[in-house]
Design an enzyme around this catalytic site. Structure first.
Site, mmCIF file in Angstrom:
data_model
loop_
_atom_site.group_PDB
_atom_site.id
_atom_site.type_symbol
_atom_site.label_atom_id
_atom_site.label_comp_id
_atom_site.label_asym_id
_atom_site.label_seq_id
_atom_site.Cartn_x
_atom_site.Cartn_y
_atom_site.Cartn_z
ATOM 1 N N GLU A 96 0.702 -1.331 0.054
ATOM 2 C CA GLU A 96 0.185 0.050 0.041
ATOM 3 C C GLU A 96 1.123 1.296 -0.271
ATOM 4 O OE1 GLU A 96 -2.936 -0.143 3.297
ATOM 5 O OE2 GLU A 96 -3.191 -2.202 2.931
ATOM 6 N N CYS A 340 -2.561 1.985 7.375
ATOM 7 C CA CYS A 340 -1.981 1.118 6.374
ATOM 8 C C CYS A 340 -1.989 -0.146 6.696
ATOM 9 C CB CYS A 340 -0.259 1.495 6.599
ATOM 10 S SG CYS A 340 -0.152 3.000 5.222
#
Ligand code: SAH
Length: 357
Positions: A96, A340
């Site tokens: 990510e 995250c």
């Protein structure tokens, strides 16, 4: 020829690129041109490098490749300009990256590993373990894919290594990434605009201090005593608080740069008045005579871990009473779960559902 036998070019420093092109017998300035195409124009395809000869481009195509991730999924916040990317790497793994817009510029939060082996109890990436390290090219590529979506005046101006992974557990590639980022022939980004966040790998903090880079080191503290820190962060059993804080002091004395500390507030775990006092007692000796600074992050509940966010306002009040400065991390992209690790986690869960069906 198989791709695996080709040489990756985006991760090479200028002198390494010159050496890699030697067998093609092209003059040295060609390497400089190629470097600029990759790092300034961020072109991924040799055929777009229009001032290189056809023959040179054909040779490049045959023997080399540029390894940038592509976008597997994009989530744009409806309440601010935050965009979260699930980046697919060439082997199919995903990491990510998040692009955040602030008044003073654009910050990219990028990943440094596929997964992580540090095992922090509150973190979405921990249960999945470490799959592999990212290469420097794959780190640069996360920024490049964001910049490719926006006009040049909205390019990324600062970077935080706070995505998936422990940057100091992938030391060599992270250092290579930093060198490429700051390279005057390429992006020429000042490392003053880079923050590296670590869970506290003491020997690597000492090694980083020797590099004398002007980046900001941020240490994920999250608890003010060994018992509670070890319960949240297994790394603390190997490098307990007193050793970590001593390394922070050495880092500060060696580089002259103040570190920042992250503290994820977890209700009932680390958010009492006594915790604030102990935090002050920990941090004050690191920078004698100065007020330490802490970044508070209300913990993001992940999966079934049962953690709930503590009150940042209350804890900030406690900290100010004991002489510690604190800022509350602005929560951008709340609606897209910009925390995250959660996007990759969801994507992997979807995959496993599919393969079971
Ligand atoms: N490995 C590095 C970078 C990790 S992520 C490190 O440990 O610093 C960046 C920050 O987010 C770290 O401070 C990490 O502890 C924190 N973090 C991870 N999961 C979180 C969660 N669920 N809620 C709040 N902060 C979290």
């Amino acid at each position: 020829m198989q791709q695996t036998e080709k040489i990756e070019l985006l991760g090479l420093l200028p002198h390494e690129l010159t050496d890699a092109l030697q067998p093609l017998g092209v003059p040295k300035f060609r390497a400089a041109q190629l470097f600029r195409w990759m790092h300034r124009q961020k072109v991924a395809d040799f055929d777009q490098m229009t001032d290189l000869s056809k023959q040179f481009r054909a040779d490049l195509q045959q023997q080399f490749y540029i390894n940038r991730p592509n976008i597997a999924q994009r989530l744009a916040s409806a309440i601010d300009d935050t965009v979260k990317y699930l980046c697919r790497l060439s082997d199919g793994n995903c990491v990510e990256a998040v692009r955040m817009v602030y008044r003073h510029g654009v910050t990219a939060c990028i990943s440094t590993q596929v997964g992580c082996r540090m095992g922090c109890k509150f973190c979405a990436s921990a249960p999945l373990g470490l799959v592999r390290n990212l290469t420097a090219a794959e780190m640069l590529g996360q920024i490049d894919l964001m910049d490719a979506e926006f006009p040049a005046d909205q390019a990324v101006t600062s970077i935080v290594l706070m995505g998936i992974g422990e940057p100091l557990d992938n030391y060599d590639q992270v250092l290579r990434f930093l060198r490429l980022l700051s390279c005057k022939e390429g992006r020429a980004m000042s490392l003053r605009h880079v923050t590296l966040s670590t869970c506290g790998l003491v020997p690597m903090i000492d090694r980083l201090a020797e590099e004398n880079l002007p980046l900001t080191l941020s240490v994920s503290l999250h608890a003010p005593d060994n018992a509670s820190r070890s319960a949240l962060m297994p790394v603390n059993r190997k490098y307990p608080l007193e050793e970590l804080l001593a390394a922070c002091g050495r880092y500060f004395r060696k580089t002259g740069r103040r570190l920042s500390f992250e503290y994820a507030l977890i209700r009932g775990e680390n958010d009492s008045r006594r915790d604030a006092q102990r935090l002050a007692d920990c941090l004050k000796p690191v920078f004698p005579g100065m007020r330490p600074h802490v970044n508070l992050i209300p913990v993001n509940p992940v999966g079934e871990n049962g953690f709930q966010a503590g009150s940042a306002k209350q804890f900030m009040q406690y900290l100010s009473e004991v002489g510690v400065n604190a800022t509350l991390r602005r929560t951008l992209g709340d609606d897209i779960k910009a925390a995250c690790g959660q996007l990759r986690r969801n994507a992997m869960e979807d995959d496993s559902h599919e393969s079971r069906e």
